[in-house]
Design a protein around this motif. Structure first.
Motif, PDB file in Angstrom:
ATOM      1  N   VAL A 197       0.840  -1.199   0.000  1.00 55.54           N
ATOM      2  CA  VAL A 197       0.000   0.000   0.000  1.00 55.54           C
ATOM      3  C   VAL A 197       0.875   1.249   0.000  1.00 55.54           C
ATOM      4  O   VAL A 197       0.583   2.218  -0.697  1.00 55.54           O
ATOM      5  N   ALA A 198       1.955   1.221   0.756  1.00 53.77           N
ATOM      6  CA  ALA A 198       2.889   2.348   0.809  1.00 53.77           C
ATOM      7  C   ALA A 198       4.256   1.843   1.226  1.00 53.77           C
ATOM      8  O   ALA A 198       4.371   0.918   2.021  1.00 53.77           O
ATOM      9  N   THR A 244       3.142   5.946  -2.541  1.00 55.19           N
ATOM     10  CA  THR A 244       2.041   5.020  -2.788  1.00 55.19           C
ATOM     11  C   THR A 244       1.509   5.193  -4.203  1.00 55.19           C
ATOM     12  O   THR A 244       1.628   6.276  -4.788  1.00 55.19           O
ATOM     13  N   TYR A 291      -1.680   3.981  -4.536  1.00 55.60           N
ATOM     14  CA  TYR A 291      -3.102   3.823  -4.217  1.00 55.60           C
ATOM     15  C   TYR A 291      -3.837   5.154  -4.141  1.00 55.60           C
ATOM     16  O   TYR A 291      -3.301   6.158  -3.682  1.00 55.60           O
ATOM     17  N   THR A 345       2.673   6.555   6.994  1.00 56.59           N
ATOM     18  CA  THR A 345       3.564   6.204   5.886  1.00 56.59           C
ATOM     19  C   THR A 345       4.291   7.392   5.275  1.00 56.59           C
ATOM     20  O   THR A 345       5.221   7.201   4.496  1.00 56.59           O
TER      21      THR A 345
END
Length: 181
Positions: free
Chosen positions: A39-40, A45, A47, A76
C-alpha cells in the motif's frame, strides 16, 4: 437518538475488541510465502482512496474515507489521493463503501445493514458495509489491524504497509445481535 446510541455501542465494541487480533505478524511484517500488495513504502504510494460520488459532504462514509487518508498519510508519509468514483481508475484503489467499481459492488453484495467486509481483489482493497455505520466500523477495523501504532497524536512515520492478497474479513456491528434487544 437510537442511531447515536447504536453508533456509540458499535464504536465501543470495536475499541474493546482492538486488543484481539487475527494472526497478524508484529509490525505488519509479511509472512514468508504469502503474497502481498504494498500500500505504501518509503513515503510513496500508487493507491487512491475512492468513495461514492453520491455521498453528501458530511456523510459518515466520506468522513471514514478522510479518516483513512489521515491515518495512512500519518503512518507512511505517503500522499494518498482522495476522490469520488466518477474519476476513472488509474491504478490500484482503496474503495470505501459502495462505489461504482465492480470490486466494491461484489464485496458488498448480500451484506446486511450492520455487516462489513474488508477484502483484497485484483490489487484493490475494498472496505465496504451494508450501511454507513458498518463502513465506519470497517475502516476503524482496517486501521487498527494494518496500522496498529496509529494515533492522531503520532508523529509522521515512513512505515511500509503491506496487506496479504488473501485478506477477506467479515464483521458485524449489530447492537441487537451483540447485546440483545
Amino acid at each position: 437518538m437510537k442511531r447515536i446510541f447504536a453508533s456509540l455501542l458499535c464504536i465501543a465494541m470495536l475499541l474493546s475488541l482492538a486488543g484481539c487480533s487475527a494472526a497478524i505478524p508484529k509490525d505488519n511484517e509479511p509472512i514468508p510465502g504469502v503474497r502481498t500488495v504494498t500500500v505504501a513504502q518509503k513515503g510513496k504510494t500508487e493507491y487512491t482512496i475512492v468513495y461514492s460520488s453520491t455521498l453528501a459532504d458530511d456523510s459518515v462514509e466520506k468522513a471514514a474515507a478522510l479518516y483513512l487518508q489521515t491515518a495512512l498519510e500519518q503512518m507512511t508519509s505517503a500522499t494518498f489521493r482522495l476522490m469520488d468514483d466518477t474519476t476513472p481508475a488509474a491504478g490500484p484503489e482503496i474503495l470505501i463503501g459502495s462505489t461504482n467499481r465492480k470490486v466494491s459492488q461484489q464485496a458488498g453484495a448480500g451484506l446486511s445493514r450492520y455487516d462489513y467486509r474488508i477484502t483484497v481483489q485484483s490489487g484493490n482493497i475494498a472496505i465496504v458495509g451494508g450501511g454507513d455505520l458498518a463502513v465506519q466500523v470497517a475502516v476503524n477495523a482496517f486501521v487498527s489491524t494494518y496500522l496498529p501504532d496509529y494515533s492522531i497524536l503520532s508523529e509522521k512515520k515512513k512505515k511500509t504497509v503491506k496487506i496479504s492478497t488473501s485478506v477477506d474479513t467479515f464483521g458485524s456491528c449489530d447492537p441487537q445481535a451483540i447485546y440483545g434487544s
